[in-house]
Scaffold this active site. Structure first.
Site, PDB file in Angstrom:
ATOM      1  N   CYS A 330       0.869  -1.181   0.000  1.00 36.73           N
ATOM      2  CA  CYS A 330       0.000   0.000   0.000  1.00 36.73           C
ATOM      3  C   CYS A 330       0.910   1.236   0.000  1.00 36.73           C
ATOM      4  O   CYS A 330       2.112   1.122  -0.223  1.00 36.73           O
ATOM      5  CB  CYS A 330      -0.946  -0.001   1.197  1.00 36.73           C
ATOM      6  SG  CYS A 330      -0.104   0.023   2.800  1.00 36.73           S
ATOM      7  N   THR A 331       0.361   2.415   0.250  1.00 37.18           N
ATOM      8  CA  THR A 331       1.134   3.648   0.123  1.00 37.18           C
ATOM      9  C   THR A 331       2.304   3.725   1.104  1.00 37.18           C
ATOM     10  O   THR A 331       3.452   3.888   0.721  1.00 37.18           O
ATOM     11  CB  THR A 331       0.223   4.875   0.320  1.00 37.18           C
ATOM     12  OG1 THR A 331      -0.872   4.801  -0.591  1.00 37.18           O
ATOM     13  CG2 THR A 331       0.987   6.169   0.067  1.00 37.18           C
TER      14      THR A 331
END
Length: 468
Positions: A330-331
């Site tokens: 994810c980020t």
């Protein structure tokens, strides 16, 4: 469905003030506190469900349900829901206000329940956790090159309200903007300011006795206070909103953390095997609009609108993960902490790994690695880049384009990819439906404007995609 419908019926006996306009209701909702908005949202969901129940046709002989409304018969849940959302928003708004008023009256009659929610804590001197800035001018704190920080830290916080007050005082003193979520399970934030201010913020976080963070725990990118419209700090149930009680699915159940170098080797091996590799899934657990403009090569990117849909996505696609090795990313890593824990709780995967530090840390090490395109960020920049690849297209002409703008239609919060040429020709909305609304909104009275726009982007997208 019958079991779910029954409790909704009580909301249909309320007296509704049909003279109250939707605009007044919208103003009232904006003036509510965070906890009151949660109550209001709950009442709206219940009111919507109750309205749908009232349209059910109980004269059917067979067991299949159907609904009658506006002279039409609907055979599918999705069809009646879409019809009610688009056609009867005013009635739903009126019913919601009446339901909310009734709920407030019930809460006033239960003082003991209110006392449980009232926060009580011993006074704490938070000033000892705020750095001394007497030797630094206001000019240095407010002007000059800036940075945006992204971080999270899981730890047990006995009194998150004290941490919340400290964060607010700290950020205001350093002239930082951004968003910080605090909960009993830890802290999650992204803030922007001058390089001097963000350095002091990192020092304050690292020296706090509860967090014991390292400088490496912070992801940095070029930016500043202008990347956020304001400063929002609050206490929540979860530091990342997955919608699952942290006491039920804890971050402590997360998958194995892989350093960027280790993750890079895993992806390299996956790509080398090509289509012959069927026992490994490279899973992007971000939202669809994030993965649309940037992702790892050959990943599975679920078409979900927000992270709170991720648990349902896993539940409805379990066979996809059975006996597989899963590489999640994810980020910045925080969604993988809870997402991998939820996936592991289903006990179907062979192994679950996650990228430590997320895409942010990977790109610091491999700017030209296996992640291609932009990295979406939740601030006014919308995206940052480390390579020149453009993997998405303009919504209207399909030419390569990856710079998001907000839909130009009032109240619509969808993001749109529209290239300069198309924007110059007036294509500034997220879809043709919104484009038409934008052209006619000047002729519409405020009373008929929707609180939340319904358009092709929201109408045709399934809430939980089936990828099995």
């Amino acid at each position: 469905m019958a079991a779910d419908d029954k409790p909704c019926l009580e909301f249909m006996h309320l007296e509704v003030d049909t003279s109250t306009s939707k605009v007044n209701g919208l103003k009232q909702e904006k003036q509510l506190s965070a906890s009151q908005r949660r109550y209001y949202s709950f009442c709206r969901r219940k009111s919507f469900a109750a309205y749908v129940v009232s349209k059910r046709d109980d004269t059917q002989v067979d067991s299949r349900s159907s609904w009658c409304c506006c002279g039409q018969t609907f055979k599918e849940h999705s069809a009646i829901h879409k019809h009610v959302a688009r056609t009867h928003d005013t009635e739903i708004q009126q019913l919601t206000q009446a339901t909310y008023k009734c709920l407030l009256n019930q809460l006033e009659e239960e003082p003991e329940a209110q006392q449980l929610n009232e926060h009580k804590s011993e006074p704490v001197d938070i000033s000892v956790w705020i750095p001394e800035t007497g030797h630094i001018s206001e000019e240095q704190l407010q002007n000059g090159l800036g940075t945006v920080l992204l971080y999270y830290h899981y730890c047990q916080l006995e009194d998150p309200h004290v941490i919340c007050a400290w964060q607010k005082a700290l950020c205001e003193k350093l002239h930082l903007t951004g968003k910080v979520r605090v909960a009993t399970e830890g802290i999650n934030g992204t803030v922007g300011g001058t390089n001097m201010a963000t350095d002091l913020y990192i020092e304050a976080m690292c020296s706090h006795p509860l967090f014991k963070m390292d400088k490496e725990d912070f992801k940095t990118s070029d930016g500043g206070a202008e990347c956020f419209t304001d400063l929002r700090i609050g206490v929540y149930k979860e530091i990342v909103p997955m919608g699952v009680d942290p006491d039920v699915i804890s971050y402590q159940l997360a998958g194995v953390h892989l350093e960027p170098e280790e993750f890079h080797k895993e992806v390299e091996a996956l790509l080398a095997e090509g289509d012959s590799c069927t026992d490994t899934i490279l899973l992007d657990c971000r939202n669809f609009y994030e993965s649309k403009i940037g992702q790892f090569t050959r990943c599975l990117a679920p078409d979900i609108r927000k992270f709170s849909y991720f648990p349902d996505y896993v539940d409805q696609n379990l066979e996809l993960f059975r006996d597989k090795k899963v590489l999640m990313y994810c980020t910045g890593g925080i969604r993988c902490e809870r997402g991998s824990a939820y996936l592991r709780s289903k006990d179907v995967c062979k192994e679950v790994y996650q990228l430590k530090g997320g895409i942010h840390k990977y790109l610091e090490r491999y700017p030209e690695g296996f992640y291609r395109g932009k990295l979406f960020v939740f601030d006014e920049r919308y995206a940052i880049s480390s390579n020149s690849d453009v993997i998405s297209d303009c919504r209207y002409c399909s030419s390569p384009w990856d710079k998001y703008e907000l839909c130009s239609t009032q109240f619509c919060c969808q993001l749109v990819l529209s290239c300069p040429s198309c924007r110059q020709n007036g294509h500034t909305a997220c879809c043709p439906t919104c484009q038409t609304k934008g052209q006619t909104k000047s002729e519409a009275s405020p009373a008929v404007l929707h609180h939340k726009e319904e358009c092709e982007c929201t109408g045709v997208r399934p809430r939980i995609p089936q990828d099995v």
